[in-house]
Every structure is written in C-alpha cells, then in structure tokens.
Scaffold this motif. Structure first.
Motif, PDB file in Angstrom:
ATOM      1  N   SER A  94       0.821  -1.216   0.000  1.00  0.00           N
ATOM      2  CA  SER A  94       0.000   0.000   0.000  1.00  0.00           C
ATOM      3  C   SER A  94       0.858   1.271   0.000  1.00  0.00           C
ATOM      4  O   SER A  94       0.328   2.364  -0.199  1.00  0.00           O
ATOM      5  CB  SER A  94      -0.952   0.008   1.200  1.00  0.00           C
ATOM      6  N   TRP A  95       2.155   1.142   0.197  1.00  0.00           N
ATOM      7  CA  TRP A  95       3.024   2.315   0.243  1.00  0.00           C
ATOM      8  C   TRP A  95       3.501   2.673  -1.166  1.00  0.00           C
ATOM      9  O   TRP A  95       3.598   1.827  -2.053  1.00  0.00           O
ATOM     10  CB  TRP A  95       4.227   2.057   1.157  1.00  0.00           C
ATOM     11  N   ASP A  96       3.876   3.922  -1.330  1.00  0.00           N
ATOM     12  CA  ASP A  96       4.339   4.460  -2.611  1.00  0.00           C
ATOM     13  C   ASP A  96       5.665   3.800  -3.008  1.00  0.00           C
ATOM     14  O   ASP A  96       6.650   3.891  -2.274  1.00  0.00           O
ATOM     15  CB  ASP A  96       4.509   5.977  -2.458  1.00  0.00           C
ATOM     16  N   GLU A  97       5.676   3.196  -4.194  1.00  0.00           N
ATOM     17  CA  GLU A  97       6.895   2.483  -4.606  1.00  0.00           C
ATOM     18  C   GLU A  97       8.052   3.416  -4.946  1.00  0.00           C
ATOM     19  O   GLU A  97       9.207   2.993  -4.988  1.00  0.00           O
ATOM     20  CB  GLU A  97       6.617   1.527  -5.760  1.00  0.00           C
ATOM     21  N   SER A  98       7.764   4.698  -5.156  1.00  0.00           N
ATOM     22  CA  SER A  98       8.856   5.641  -5.434  1.00  0.00           C
ATOM     23  C   SER A  98       9.594   6.058  -4.162  1.00  0.00           C
ATOM     24  O   SER A  98      10.698   6.586  -4.230  1.00  0.00           O
ATOM     25  CB  SER A  98       8.330   6.872  -6.163  1.00  0.00           C
TER      26      SER A  98
END
Length: 181
Positions: A94-98
């Motif tokens: 669910s976290w931003d992959e960037s």
C-alpha cells in the motif's frame, strides 16, 4: 525467572561468543558460559537462564556440526549488522513504490558452504512440537530481508535459510524466496 526477549538476548550472546573448538562436553560449554560472566559479556542472571543442555543439543545437531566445521575453517560469521535501501512498496504494497525505506538489522549467523551462504536465525520463542510452521510464518519476511542483504553485501547466493528453535531443539528450513519447499 528471565523470560521473553531477555532470555533470547542471553541465548544470542552465548551463540555469538561460542568457541566451537571447545564444545565437546557439557562441562566445556558450562565453562564457556562462566567465562562470559567473568568477562562481563553476560550477567549472572542471564547465565542462569541459559540451559547448557540447549546449547549442547544445538552443537550436536547436524546444523551445529556444519557451523562448527565452518567456524574451524574461518567461514562462520556472527552478529552481522546491515542497512539496505528498499522500495517502500516492497515492505508494504500500500506504500508508494517511489519512496525508499532503510531496513536495518543484525543477522545472527551465516556460514559459507560450497561458496554459497547458509543463513541461520536463532529463536527462543515458546512453540509446541508440530508448530514449526508458526515460526516460519512469523519470521519468513525477516529472513528474506536478511538473505537479500547478504546477497547484496557479499555478491554470493543464499542457498539455505534456517531457523534454529531452542524450544523445539531442532532446525527448521525456511524456503528461500523463489525456491520451492
């Protein structure tokens, strides 16, 4: 009575300092633990919570013998700290992959066999016989992070991941990410 994390810390300290060349008898092991107390690497209370029979059981098992052989060849490494960078999405989808996350830890032990790594994690968690999968499920992600860190740091492949359970007096193989059970 010393329990939980404190007991685990005491066992880990003994395993960190264990001199494999002096593990032939329970008396040798007892003397090593007493020496840790004298050198202030273990408190008297901690030493009392470590069962010599547990350490002896480890040393006599197949994994203990493999680690002893590696130690005597200078191919055993203990308490290896690491810090690696990971995509946040690798930790939690669910976290931003960037975003990047630093993962840090200390690997209990690893040794080299046939130019590949065998990763070992000691556990003192109370589990009953037949519940080995509970430990595997609880610690799989941790071991995967350790394996990735070792591969990144050494350039070598992690061939095996093993949990050694002092409560069960046995080693439990954990499938390496990408390998079948």
């Amino acid at each position: 009575e010393f329990t939980g994390a404190a007991r685990g810390t005491a066992y880990h300290r003994v395993m960190e300092c264990l001199e494999y060349g002096k593990t032939d008898t329970s008396q040798n092991l007892k003397e090593q633990i007493e020496e840790l107390v004298q050198n202030q690497k273990l408190s008297e209370v901690e030493a009392k919570c470590v069962r010599v029979s547990d350490i002896r059981g480890f040393v006599e098992c197949d994994l203990g013998q493999r680690m002893k052989a590696a130690a005597l060849k200078g191919r055993l490494f203990r308490e290896q700290p690491f810090v690696i960078s990971r995509s946040a999405a690798e930790i939690d989808e669910s976290w931003d992959e960037s975003e990047r996350v630093l993962v840090q830890g200390i690997i209990d032990a690893y040794f080299l066999e046939d130019e590949e790594i065998v990763l070992v994690d000691y556990k003192t968690d109370y589990v009953r016989y037949g519940m080995e999968q509970t430990l595997v499920d609880r610690y799989r992600v941790q071991l995967e992070q350790y394996a990735r860190a070792l591969e990144q740091l050494t350039g070598m492949k992690v061939r095996e991941q093993i949990i050694y359970s002092f409560a069960l007096d046995k080693h439990i193989p954990v499938p390496v990410c990408g390998q079948k059970k």
